[in-house]
Design a protein around this motif. Sequence first.
Motif, PDB file in Angstrom:
ATOM      1  N   LYS A   9       0.725  -1.203  -0.156  1.00 37.54           N
ATOM      2  CA  LYS A   9       0.008   0.071  -0.090  1.00 37.54           C
ATOM      3  C   LYS A   9       0.891   1.173   0.076  1.00 37.54           C
ATOM      4  CE  LYS A   9      -3.850  -2.306   2.533  1.00 37.54           C
ATOM      5  NZ  LYS A   9      -4.594  -2.172   3.659  1.00 37.54           N
ATOM      6  N   ALA A  10       1.929   0.892   0.588  1.00 39.87           N
ATOM      7  CA  ALA A  10       2.966   2.446   0.376  1.00 39.87           C
ATOM      8  C   ALA A  10       3.346   2.694  -0.769  1.00 39.87           C
ATOM      9  CB  ALA A  10       4.220   1.950   1.288  1.00 39.87           C
ATOM     10  N   GLU A  11       3.286   4.389  -0.860  1.00 40.98           N
ATOM     11  CA  GLU A  11       3.719   4.971  -2.004  1.00 40.98           C
ATOM     12  C   GLU A  11       5.366   4.837  -2.192  1.00 40.98           C
ATOM     13  OE1 GLU A  11       2.487   9.019  -2.131  1.00 40.98           O
ATOM     14  OE2 GLU A  11       0.349   8.445  -1.858  1.00 40.98           O
ATOM     15  N   SER A  12       5.737   4.889  -3.259  1.00 43.43           N
ATOM     16  CA  SER A  12       7.168   4.891  -3.629  1.00 43.43           C
ATOM     17  C   SER A  12       7.836   5.855  -3.026  1.00 43.43           C
ATOM     18  CB  SER A  12       7.574   4.908  -5.000  1.00 43.43           C
ATOM     19  OG  SER A  12       8.965   4.908  -5.366  1.00 43.43           O
ATOM     20  N   ARG A  13       9.128   5.502  -2.315  1.00 39.13           N
ATOM     21  CA  ARG A  13       9.809   6.748  -1.548  1.00 39.13           C
ATOM     22  C   ARG A  13      11.117   6.669  -2.274  1.00 39.13           C
ATOM     23  NH1 ARG A  13       9.471   4.801   4.834  1.00 39.13           N
ATOM     24  NH2 ARG A  13       9.336   2.853   3.882  1.00 39.13           N
ATOM     25  N   ALA A  14      11.204   6.230  -3.511  1.00 36.36           N
ATOM     26  CA  ALA A  14      12.481   6.673  -4.234  1.00 36.36           C
ATOM     27  C   ALA A  14      12.868   8.095  -4.242  1.00 36.36           C
ATOM     28  CB  ALA A  14      12.219   6.398  -5.733  1.00 36.36           C
ATOM     29  N   VAL A  15      14.231   8.281  -3.839  1.00 38.88           N
ATOM     30  CA  VAL A  15      14.596   9.733  -3.914  1.00 38.88           C
ATOM     31  C   VAL A  15      15.955   9.719  -4.650  1.00 38.88           C
ATOM     32  CG1 VAL A  15      13.802  10.188  -1.338  1.00 38.88           C
ATOM     33  CG2 VAL A  15      16.170   9.283  -1.822  1.00 38.88           C
ATOM     34  N   GLU A  16      16.055  11.004  -5.238  1.00 40.33           N
ATOM     35  CA  GLU A  16      17.301  11.382  -6.102  1.00 40.33           C
ATOM     36  C   GLU A  16      18.422  12.128  -5.107  1.00 40.33           C
ATOM     37  OE1 GLU A  16      17.749  14.674  -9.179  1.00 40.33           O
ATOM     38  OE2 GLU A  16      16.606  12.945 -10.157  1.00 40.33           O
ATOM     39  N   LEU A  17      19.562  11.234  -5.031  1.00 39.46           N
ATOM     40  CA  LEU A  17      20.499  11.955  -4.162  1.00 39.46           C
ATOM     41  C   LEU A  17      21.671  12.281  -5.027  1.00 39.46           C
ATOM     42  CD1 LEU A  17      20.561   8.564  -1.751  1.00 39.46           C
ATOM     43  CD2 LEU A  17      19.344  10.908  -1.437  1.00 39.46           C
ATOM     44  N   SER A  18      22.316  13.409  -4.516  1.00 34.95           N
ATOM     45  CA  SER A  18      23.579  13.918  -5.167  1.00 34.95           C
ATOM     46  C   SER A  18      24.777  13.379  -4.481  1.00 34.95           C
ATOM     47  CB  SER A  18      23.865  15.465  -5.597  1.00 34.95           C
ATOM     48  OG  SER A  18      24.874  15.855  -5.973  1.00 34.95           O
ATOM     49  N   ILE A  19      25.786  12.801  -4.842  1.00 34.28           N
ATOM     50  CA  ILE A  19      26.737  11.942  -4.244  1.00 34.28           C
ATOM     51  C   ILE A  19      27.859  11.985  -4.816  1.00 34.28           C
ATOM     52  CG2 ILE A  19      27.773   9.874  -2.791  1.00 34.28           C
ATOM     53  CD1 ILE A  19      24.741   8.871  -2.868  1.00 34.28           C
ATOM     54  N   ILE A 222      14.146   8.788   7.026  1.00 35.96           N
ATOM     55  CA  ILE A 222      13.553   8.826   5.283  1.00 35.96           C
ATOM     56  C   ILE A 222      13.822  10.243   5.084  1.00 35.96           C
ATOM     57  CG2 ILE A 222      11.978   8.501   3.550  1.00 35.96           C
ATOM     58  CD1 ILE A 222      13.294   6.060   4.909  1.00 35.96           C
ATOM     59  N   ALA A 223      13.294  11.155   5.884  1.00 40.44           N
ATOM     60  CA  ALA A 223      13.143  12.581   5.808  1.00 40.44           C
ATOM     61  C   ALA A 223      14.783  13.491   5.675  1.00 40.44           C
ATOM     62  CB  ALA A 223      12.344  13.480   6.863  1.00 40.44           C
ATOM     63  N   ALA A 224      15.481  12.602   6.202  1.00 43.96           N
ATOM     64  CA  ALA A 224      16.997  13.169   6.288  1.00 43.96           C
ATOM     65  C   ALA A 224      17.620  12.749   5.367  1.00 43.96           C
ATOM     66  CB  ALA A 224      17.806  12.827   7.705  1.00 43.96           C
ATOM     67  N   LEU A 225      17.157  11.935   4.168  1.00 48.09           N
ATOM     68  CA  LEU A 225      18.192  11.471   3.075  1.00 48.09           C
ATOM     69  C   LEU A 225      18.615  12.426   2.205  1.00 48.09           C
ATOM     70  CD1 LEU A 225      15.907   8.428   1.969  1.00 48.09           C
ATOM     71  CD2 LEU A 225      18.079   8.201   3.180  1.00 48.09           C
ATOM     72  N   ASN A 226      17.950  13.346   2.088  1.00 46.85           N
ATOM     73  CA  ASN A 226      18.708  14.789   1.227  1.00 46.85           C
ATOM     74  C   ASN A 226      19.280  15.688   1.987  1.00 46.85           C
ATOM     75  OD1 ASN A 226      18.590  13.845  -1.661  1.00 46.85           O
ATOM     76  ND2 ASN A 226      16.125  14.012  -1.114  1.00 46.85           N
ATOM     77  N   LYS A 227      19.536  15.141   3.486  1.00 47.64           N
ATOM     78  CA  LYS A 227      20.143  16.480   4.253  1.00 47.64           C
ATOM     79  C   LYS A 227      21.459  16.143   4.509  1.00 47.64           C
ATOM     80  CE  LYS A 227      15.604  18.280   5.658  1.00 47.64           C
ATOM     81  NZ  LYS A 227      16.059  19.552   5.107  1.00 47.64           N
ATOM     82  N   TRP A 228      22.270  15.338   3.933  1.00 40.36           N
ATOM     83  CA  TRP A 228      23.488  14.733   4.284  1.00 40.36           C
ATOM     84  C   TRP A 228      24.548  15.737   4.588  1.00 40.36           C
ATOM     85  CZ3 TRP A 228      25.875  10.133   5.814  1.00 40.36           C
ATOM     86  CH2 TRP A 228      27.041  10.097   5.839  1.00 40.36           C
ATOM     87  N   ASP A 229      24.541  16.788   3.612  1.00 44.24           N
ATOM     88  CA  ASP A 229      25.510  17.805   3.644  1.00 44.24           C
ATOM     89  C   ASP A 229      24.992  18.928   4.770  1.00 44.24           C
ATOM     90  OD1 ASP A 229      26.787  16.969   1.192  1.00 44.24           O
ATOM     91  OD2 ASP A 229      25.804  18.141   0.157  1.00 44.24           O
ATOM     92  N   ASP A 230      23.812  18.970   5.210  1.00 45.68           N
ATOM     93  CA  ASP A 230      23.435  20.055   6.366  1.00 45.68           C
ATOM     94  C   ASP A 230      23.903  19.114   7.497  1.00 45.68           C
ATOM     95  OD1 ASP A 230      21.919  21.605   4.454  1.00 45.68           O
ATOM     96  OD2 ASP A 230      20.223  20.453   4.612  1.00 45.68           O
ATOM     97  N   TYR A 231      23.666  17.916   7.623  1.00 49.15           N
ATOM     98  CA  TYR A 231      24.242  17.209   8.782  1.00 49.15           C
ATOM     99  C   TYR A 231      25.578  17.305   8.994  1.00 49.15           C
ATOM    100  CZ  TYR A 231      19.852  15.270  10.796  1.00 49.15           C
ATOM    101  OH  TYR A 231      18.501  15.015  11.020  1.00 49.15           O
ATOM    102  N   THR A 232      26.380  17.235   7.919  1.00 52.85           N
ATOM    103  CA  THR A 232      27.727  17.316   7.820  1.00 52.85           C
ATOM    104  C   THR A 232      28.294  18.716   8.526  1.00 52.85           C
ATOM    105  OG1 THR A 232      28.116  15.667   6.183  1.00 52.85           O
ATOM    106  CG2 THR A 232      29.950  17.152   6.563  1.00 52.85           C
ATOM    107  N   ALA A 233      27.748  19.712   7.860  1.00 53.02           N
ATOM    108  CA  ALA A 233      28.082  20.961   8.259  1.00 53.02           C
ATOM    109  C   ALA A 233      27.707  21.341   9.710  1.00 53.02           C
ATOM    110  CB  ALA A 233      27.048  22.023   7.529  1.00 53.02           C
ATOM    111  N   LYS A 234      26.864  20.776  10.344  1.00 54.71           N
ATOM    112  CA  LYS A 234      26.322  20.823  11.798  1.00 54.71           C
ATOM    113  C   LYS A 234      27.262  20.077  12.544  1.00 54.71           C
ATOM    114  CE  LYS A 234      23.056  23.965  11.996  1.00 54.71           C
ATOM    115  NZ  LYS A 234      23.452  24.437  10.516  1.00 54.71           N
ATOM    116  N   ARG A 235      27.806  18.924  12.171  1.00 52.47           N
ATOM    117  CA  ARG A 235      28.441  17.997  12.991  1.00 52.47           C
ATOM    118  C   ARG A 235      29.950  18.852  13.058  1.00 52.47           C
ATOM    119  NH1 ARG A 235      31.542  13.773   9.234  1.00 52.47           N
ATOM    120  NH2 ARG A 235      32.554  15.680   8.531  1.00 52.47           N
TER     121      ARG A 235
END
Length: 298
Positions: A9-19, A222-235
């Motif tokens: 039943k779940a909608e697709s949670r595919a995300v586009e990541l820049s790595i 899931i919400a944080a998948l596209n926030k890697w760089d934001d977390y890195t900056a705060k770390r």
Amino acid sequence: MALAQTTEKAESRAVELSIDGKTRIFDIDNPELPEWIDDEAFASDDYPYKKKLDEEEYLETLEALQVELVKVQLWQQKTGKRMMALFEGRDAAGKGGAIQATLSNLNPRWARIVALTKPTETERGQWYFQRYVATMPTAGEFVLFDRSWYNRAGVEPVMGFCTPEQYKQFLKQAPRFEKMIVHEDIQFFKFWINVGREMQLKRFHDRRHDPLKIWKLSPMDIAALNKWDDYTAKRNEMLKATHTDHAPWTVVRGNDKRRARLNLIRHILTALDYDGKDKGAIGEVDDKIVGSGPGFLK
């Protein structure tokens, strides 16, 4: 069966990541792990080893270190020494496993985990550190924090759960707060367990498709998948602002959980002067895995 129905039943949670300048598609609900994650996970974030530590060597070494931890607990009960260790890192870095490896053979009456949920309405109206003070150790006790007051240095500012003013105030107050802990003669450790991006994605995928681990995967992950760089900056800001002589950050590379756990425990044992200490059993901390402060990470 309930899990399968939920998946259908779940909608697709595919995300586009820049790595690393490349666009990658990651669908956590697809049971097949993408080949690019499988290929790059272990080496991500310039991990210094090619493969995991041998399991037999790991278990043998862990047992020897846990014997030393039992000695530490007996020494604490004899002397009344109080100890605290906080474990921070991105989701799926291996904090919980490291805590369990440390505590698994200790008397739970004298060693406990603190893992606070989000603050209540009453707690939100208090001094930010107040609810943590109530959880700190009494004489002879070892308390390990599975996340800590450092939520305000990472997830809260990234996800918008605190104001910029609250964040700035925290970075100023935390070193002062920790100086009080140390001056109270509490042995205090701060661990940041680091994980590479592809390894984090692999672990998220493992959790999603393992019915015994799926509870570990939260909507916040899931919400944080596209926030890697934001977390890195705060770390990086956190490590720079709160790495002090009285309460330094110990950084542990966590792509191989086995090496991370062993060397984290070694670090604790090396820092203590307890009865019956066996330096041969402890061994040397691997300086490829463990370092001090913000300079250890790229």
